[in-house]
Design an enzyme around this catalytic site. Sequence first.
Site, mmCIF file in Angstrom:
data_model
loop_
_atom_site.group_PDB
_atom_site.id
_atom_site.type_symbol
_atom_site.label_atom_id
_atom_site.label_comp_id
_atom_site.label_asym_id
_atom_site.label_seq_id
_atom_site.Cartn_x
_atom_site.Cartn_y
_atom_site.Cartn_z
ATOM 1 N N SER A 1 0.751 -1.192 -0.216
ATOM 2 C CA SER A 1 -0.075 0.021 0.185
ATOM 3 C C SER A 1 0.950 1.238 0.090
ATOM 4 O O SER A 1 2.162 1.366 0.265
ATOM 5 C CB SER A 1 -0.825 -0.135 1.331
ATOM 6 O OG SER A 1 -0.269 0.348 2.251
ATOM 7 N N ASP A 2 0.486 2.538 -0.341
ATOM 8 C CA ASP A 2 0.908 3.494 0.067
ATOM 9 C C ASP A 2 0.796 3.891 1.471
ATOM 10 O O ASP A 2 0.047 3.321 2.193
ATOM 11 C CB ASP A 2 0.357 4.717 -1.002
ATOM 12 C CG ASP A 2 1.484 5.996 -1.064
ATOM 13 O OD1 ASP A 2 1.481 6.658 -2.121
ATOM 14 O OD2 ASP A 2 2.276 5.845 -0.216
#
Length: 749
Positions: free
Chosen positions: A278-279
């Site tokens: 994920s970011d």
Amino acid sequence: MRFLLVVLTGCFLLGWTAACSDSHVDETERRVEELLQQMTLAEKIGQMNQVNGRQLDEQMLAELRSGSIGSILNIEEPSLVNEIQRIAVEESRLGIPILVARDVIHGYKTIFPIPLGQAASFNPDLVELGCRIAAKEATEDGIRWTFAPMMDVSRDPRWGRMAESFGEDVWLTQVMSLAMVKGFQGDSLNNPEAMAACAKHFVGYGAAEGGRDYNSTFIPERQMRDVYFPPFQTVIEAGCASVMTSFNDNDGIPSSGNKSLLDGVLREEWGFDGVVVSDWASVHEMVVHGFCEDDKEAARLAVNAGLDMEMESRTYIRYLEELVAEDKVSEAQIDEAVRNVLRMKFRLGLFEDPYLRRYENSSAYAPEHLDAAQEAAEQSMVLLKNDMDLLPFGDNIKRIALIGPLADAPHDQMGTWVFDGEKQHTITPLAAFKQMLPSEFELLYEPGLSYSRDKERNGFSAAVEAVQASDVAVVIVGEEAILSGEAHSLADIDLKGAQSELVAEVSKVGKPVVLVVMAGRPLVIEEEVKLAEAVLYAWHPGTMGGAALVRILTGKVNPSGKLPVSFPRMKGQIPVHYNHNRTGRPARGTEVLLDDIPLEARQSSLGNTSYYLDAGLRPLFAFGYGLSYTKFQYDDLVLGASEIGVSDTLNLSFTLSNTGSRSGWEVVQLYANDPIASVTRPVKELKGFKRVWLEAGSSQRVTMKLPASKLAFWNIDMEHKIEVGAFNIMVGGSSEDGLEGRFWIVEKL
Ligand code: GLC
């Protein structure tokens, strides 16, 4: 007999090699499965947890020992890396090494031009070299995973992250993204100097509405597949180790919870077997988006969408065990994610060699690294104007007034996303002029302003006096590094502070002016360009930018950069990218503009076409544009055939001549357009380019190839197809003009 023996041996070796590589793959898969079988559910979930190394404390060390951490980013002190790795390897039950990650975007210690500047070189080999160097420097400090290349096609210069992109064109982004992945990863991921690359941000982040970072996007599937997917598919097919999900919700769905994107496109369509990370906190932020009720639901949505590893927000480590117990997440789903993480660790050779190899003298800032950074800066700078051939400086120039807040800005010159580059190594234009100017030159330095946002004009008079006492003024303006990059969008992209006024005051003196712009994006500079005889766009050129600039100004290097983005005349023209659709009323370029509109003009007297009364349609500078100190001429375009089949390649050639007095590089560009198709297509798209060196006065027959496959697109039925019919092509030194030709594609010749 002997020949037969050689052939047979060859076949055996080929077969054996293939078997080896297969067996190597099988060996990795075997090891993944073997380890997975030993893991508890908690240990599996631990591998899906990436934490922030800036918060290293006793609790985090305890989490390492319990196998609750799979990756750490941003460990500030390299000497800590081995200690952290030692705890994970020697003090946890299964001894699974940690993935140490960092944003190594355009250099680690030796800083290269921002990616937007590197794209302007149109030199993928140089971009690859820069990433190879970054990987060497970073792996010495134990960093084996970088969150780069960012490959978001970006067409709105208000968006601060355009600085990290390769600009507005799909093909250029594909080529440069691939170059970066090859540079970071090298020939084999298990080489200790290899760094796993990360294709980011999947997907469509560059289309943030209004250029406002983190804003929603509304990209229909066809445009997603024609414009935003291709760079990712290109690097995944080439073995990019990981993909990062993007912050934006597209059509209401945040990427970190978008199953059709992650499981559907990445895994099923493209066969991606690397890690999807994920970011920063983008899993938790699905709650903030209003996409789910709470972090536990966010964790469920993300893992079931196919997100393997969560960066920072710790919803996985907090809730996945519970979700499995409640049958809301299957352990099989967890196993899939953990397989991807373990596979990446095995591929990196971390189980055999987890510790960093800090050489006595690290290679940071090695002369050959600085040389490469300087060459990258030289090839990234774009000459936009050069009236009266003011540049390169001739014998008549003996006294130079160096003006502007970016003439000696060692921190800002490096640009955005620099964590480890040290400003004391930056060669600024002032430093370079002092080091490199022959003794006969006299240099008068007066910044005029202290920094790019400075509004105080008390430095103007000294600047003006310096110019009065000189033969030429070099005025270096632009943006501080912090004004571009993540979360740094601008509603106004003109020169900040009193920079425009400084340029105006300097130009009033009447001496020739060279305007140099250091920025992370195109700025609106039409008025300032008018006041200068020469204009050079330097982007944020990195550690060696000053030396590169002086070598260009003094003619030791002939500039060859071309624009990877279109420059708007005013911000209201955005979006102004070249690869737009025709519309039913395309501008003719001859429309009446504001100042020429007659009084009491009647409603449709101006003609009804798609342009701005106050700006026209054309940008200030077009994609692919860039001047040289010499002149290049294109002649005699010849197409190898007037028609080709859908599986054929069009060969074409033309004569390129250097009609000037200096040798130099020209980036020849090949554009194509499908004038009639089942859906409207862009007026032109870049389909190929190459750098050609020509000595002054020489000519060369240049050949290029255009595979029909490059003209495929997602048609009215959402099939990726080439539609037979006529195609227009153009070859030239920019997207605006060149030699044109037409050919046909038929099903089968
Ligand atoms: C940031 C960025 C991403 C970066 C990550 C780790 O928010 O969006 O590009 O790699 O967090 O720093």
